[in-house]
Design a protein around this motif. Sequence first.
Motif, PDB file in Angstrom:
ATOM      1  N   TYR A   1      83.277 -42.201  19.388  1.00 11.04           N
ATOM      2  CA  TYR A   1      82.348 -43.287  19.084  1.00 11.04           C
ATOM      3  C   TYR A   1      82.257 -44.221  20.278  1.00 11.04           C
ATOM      4  O   TYR A   1      83.259 -44.557  20.911  1.00 11.04           O
ATOM      5  N   ILE A   2      81.035 -44.633  20.599  1.00 17.29           N
ATOM      6  CA  ILE A   2      80.770 -45.449  21.777  1.00 17.29           C
ATOM      7  C   ILE A   2      79.969 -46.685  21.370  1.00 17.29           C
ATOM      8  O   ILE A   2      79.359 -46.729  20.291  1.00 17.29           O
ATOM      9  N   SER A   3      79.961 -47.683  22.255  1.00 19.55           N
ATOM     10  CA  SER A   3      79.159 -48.879  22.013  1.00 19.55           C
ATOM     11  C   SER A   3      77.701 -48.612  22.357  1.00 19.55           C
ATOM     12  O   SER A   3      77.398 -47.994  23.380  1.00 19.55           O
ATOM     13  N   ASN A   4      76.788 -49.117  21.523  1.00 11.71           N
ATOM     14  CA  ASN A   4      75.360 -48.932  21.828  1.00 11.71           C
ATOM     15  C   ASN A   4      74.909 -49.777  23.006  1.00 11.71           C
ATOM     16  O   ASN A   4      73.793 -49.610  23.502  1.00 11.71           O
ATOM     17  N   THR A   5      75.789 -50.686  23.476  1.00 13.51           N
ATOM     18  CA  THR A   5      75.458 -51.455  24.668  1.00 13.51           C
ATOM     19  C   THR A   5      76.282 -51.034  25.889  1.00 13.51           C
ATOM     20  O   THR A   5      76.247 -51.700  26.927  1.00 13.51           O
TER      21      THR A   5
ATOM     22  N   LEU B   1      77.556 -52.329  18.906  1.00 12.78           N
ATOM     23  CA  LEU B   1      77.770 -51.614  17.652  1.00 12.78           C
ATOM     24  C   LEU B   1      78.184 -50.179  17.939  1.00 12.78           C
ATOM     25  O   LEU B   1      77.582 -49.507  18.779  1.00 12.78           O
ATOM     26  N   TYR B   2      79.195 -49.707  17.234  1.00  9.99           N
ATOM     27  CA  TYR B   2      79.646 -48.333  17.430  1.00  9.99           C
ATOM     28  C   TYR B   2      78.625 -47.334  16.898  1.00  9.99           C
ATOM     29  O   TYR B   2      78.041 -47.516  15.826  1.00  9.99           O
ATOM     30  N   VAL B   3      78.442 -46.271  17.660  1.00 11.52           N
ATOM     31  CA  VAL B   3      77.616 -45.133  17.255  1.00 11.52           C
ATOM     32  C   VAL B   3      78.350 -43.860  17.667  1.00 11.52           C
ATOM     33  O   VAL B   3      79.113 -43.863  18.639  1.00 11.52           O
TER      34      VAL B   3
END
Length: 483
Positions: free
Chosen positions: A4-8, A30-32
């Motif tokens: 999971y990674i940050s959308n920013t 936000l995590y995605v």
Amino acid sequence: MVKYISNTGGGDPVDFETAILDGFAEDGGLYVPESLPKITNEHLSKWKDLDYVSLAFEILSLFIDRTVISETDLKKILQTAYGSFEKKEIIPLHPLKSRKDTYIMELFHGPTLSFKDVGQAFLVNLVNFFLQRKNKHLTLVVATTGDTGPAAAFFAAGKSNLDTWVLYPKGLITEEQERQMTTLQQANIHPVSVSNCPDGADDLDAVIGKLYANIPFKRKLNLSSVNSINWGRVMMQTVHYFYGYLQVVDVVGEHINVSVPSGAFGNLCAGTLAREMGLPVKYYIAGNNINSCLHRIFSEGRFTKKELYETASSAIDILIPLNFWRFLFFKANKDPIKIKQWIDTFNKTGSVKFDNETFESYKKGILSNSATDKEVLSIINEIYKNEGYLLDPHTAVSVQAADVLKESIGNEKLICLATAHPSKFPEVIKNALNTNILPDEAVHKSIEKAKKHCEKKYTCDYTNLEEALSHAMETNWDLNKGK
């Protein structure tokens, strides 16, 4: 392993457990998931006859590695989460007589009578599972427009690994919703009534953001959230879209349309991600009230903040739909630099106008509408008088939007999401039905029971909320943790 990674774009990829316990990503994004699982018609055919909990297990297993949660533990978490729901099927569907091939998906049969129960039941139990395994304590802080708070508080109540602070704008939610939080007597539940919030719960979200930005405070209290900023909420909400689809279609592969009463975009974000995964949905309809935050995004290509209006559909009185940024990540070629630039522009100017390529990409397959209170009350009245079925004001927003856009969406089967029980909005129901006496359909035993119980809560004015809340939270932590 699914990462999971940050959308920013900030920070390193993390595992599922870290994403859930952190809430926000390290950089405030936000995590995605790095990629979404693909679901085929073959999957759907195999799942056609599964009950809700069994379907949830299959879908969530695509996001959660067995090294993080075993098959046995995941099944146990799901069974515990949904054991308190009133209906055996968890989410029944009701066909409307007055509208062809139109179904109301009743998402309000959980303990606090709103769709937030569907996500929170799983997420809070999941968080507690991780905390028990790590022997760790967490502080949850949640802002609510009326439904998230009661659900978070109910499922966290009595859990020794959690302290839960639920903030709500005084006077902008119903007394029934307020009492669902303030009558909980467990020591780990802390409702906070905040006066003078000009932008409603959006103001509370801003203060929570500042608490997260205070790194020493965040680390000391192990701060997290179960708002829809948490990936676990959005992930869990994808399930009811698959479940509803499989309940109404005659043949797997046929397309349907779905209308969603929308504010913060968490529920609809989950629906759009379900479609990205392979769910055959032709159109999603974003049903807004006159605050129109999402209607502007999908009709004008503009993310902008305007004055907040109090409406009959108060739970979607939202100005800043934060989960739109999570959705946009997948529609903008997973480009975190662009997402961060747009967010920074909005934070500085209060408005973002998207370029035409981006606008055309994200609005494809999504229509929107803005409903007035008069239209909402009229829909409630019409359907109740014609077929004896009572909508809450948010469900009425979704039905009204579908009515307006009927020619645009075509003749496919239509699901309208019912996100709350009408008993939570008695004054709106009385106005809609032109009566001083509530019908039986607008009364629920749990709501009536809460009216007879003592309340406990903190009270605070918005002007000094950050200082007052951090003091109360830290004092509570020190007293109870001996630190």
